[in-house]
Design an enzyme around this catalytic site. Structure first.
Site, PDB file in Angstrom:
ATOM      1  N   ASP A 107       0.446   8.372  -8.888  1.00 34.36           N
ATOM      2  CA  ASP A 107      -0.492   8.114  -9.984  1.00 34.36           C
ATOM      3  C   ASP A 107      -1.207   6.795  -9.695  1.00 34.36           C
ATOM      4  OD1 ASP A 107      -1.879   8.303 -12.377  1.00 34.36           O
ATOM      5  OD2 ASP A 107      -0.238   7.492 -13.577  1.00 34.36           O
ATOM      6  N   ASP A 118       0.839  -1.196   0.000  1.00 32.59           N
ATOM      7  CA  ASP A 118       0.000   0.000   0.000  1.00 32.59           C
ATOM      8  C   ASP A 118       0.878   1.251   0.000  1.00 32.59           C
ATOM      9  OD1 ASP A 118      -1.457   2.223   1.798  1.00 32.59           O
ATOM     10  OD2 ASP A 118      -2.985   1.041   0.763  1.00 32.59           O
ATOM     11  N   GLY A 119       0.642   2.155  -0.951  1.00 28.39           N
ATOM     12  CA  GLY A 119       1.465   3.346  -1.072  1.00 28.39           C
ATOM     13  C   GLY A 119       1.398   4.247   0.142  1.00 28.39           C
TER      14      GLY A 119
END
Length: 248
Positions: free
Chosen positions: A129, A111-112
């Site tokens: 993005d 997970d970013g």
């Protein structure tokens, strides 16, 4: 999540749903930036003195367009990618020529937002993005996330984020970025795709003479094949000119 690959007129597309394009690659030019918004995201190269960046973090892999451009055109840049779906990496390798070079490209499946909170590493460039199949950024478009991005930037760092300019929450997204970066932010006018790119600056202000923007764009076009000349007027129109300098 369903991942689809299609081709039309010599361009290969990545979809997370039938009508939502997540990435594209022109088959005869696999390392070029096919989509206009991805070229806009790389306009950060106009805003810092070369050589820059030494390292880059990408949140969201998609078809790997930004990874490939940075890998081939900025050979001294180390790349970290955080992608939540392992299938996206597989598709990028099989269908979109994602380079296999663990010395320069480190791919993290996760997970970013979690990575941004937990990692203590600083990056010169952060590219965000990430969207789901419905075009929603979720936690990647929140004030705490943008604040975490700000904390992960080096002094000369820049965040470049893709916003969907025609979505209802665009104005709120822009405000969150401005707040997180203490107003050191710039929002592009939308490009033809309807995407809008926002930049946020680290400790060091962006301060570039307006005339030099065009000079840098010419140099990038001649050395990297990336045409940012049409970006320069939109940068100037973004309301951050102070005298003859772009400042934010």
């Amino acid at each position: 999540m369903s991942i689809e690959v299609s081709e039309k007129s010599g361009v290969r597309y990545l979809h997370f749903s039938a009508d939502w394009i997540q990435g594209a690659m022109r088959i005869r030019k696999p390392n070029a930036l096919e989509l206009s918004y991805s070229r806009d995201m790389m306009a950060c190269l106009l805003l810092r003195d070369a050589p820059w960046p030494r390292n880059a973090l990408l949140v969201g892999l998609g078809a790997g367009s930004l990874v490939k451009f940075i890998y081939h055109q900025l050979p001294d840049t180390h790349i970290t990618v955080v992608e939540i779906d392992p299938q996206v990496e597989i598709v990028a390798r099989l269908h979109f020529n994602l380079p296999d070079d663990p010395e320069r490209i480190h791919i993290v499946i996760g997970d970013g937002a979690d990575f941004m909170r937990q990692s203590g590493k600083k990056f010169d460039a952060i590219f965000v993005d990430g969207f789901d199949k419905n075009g929603r950024a979720g936690i990647l478009d929140t004030l705490p996330f943008y604040q975490a991005c700000r904390a992960r930037l080096s002094s000369s760092g820049l965040m470049s984020v893709n916003l969907l300019g025609r979505s209802r929450g665009f104005a709120a997204s822009a405000e969150r970025i401005a707040t997180a970066f203490e107003q050191r932010a710039l929002i592009f006018p939308s490009c033809d795709s309807g995407n809008t790119i926002a930049f946020g600056a680290g400790d060091d202000l962006v301060e570039v003479p307006a005339a030099e923007l065009a000079e840098r764009a010419e140099h990038i076009k001649s050395t990297m094949g990336l045409d940012l000349l049409q970006v320069v007027p939109r940068l100037k129109a973004a309301g951050k000119l102070s005298g003859d300098r772009l400042v934010f």
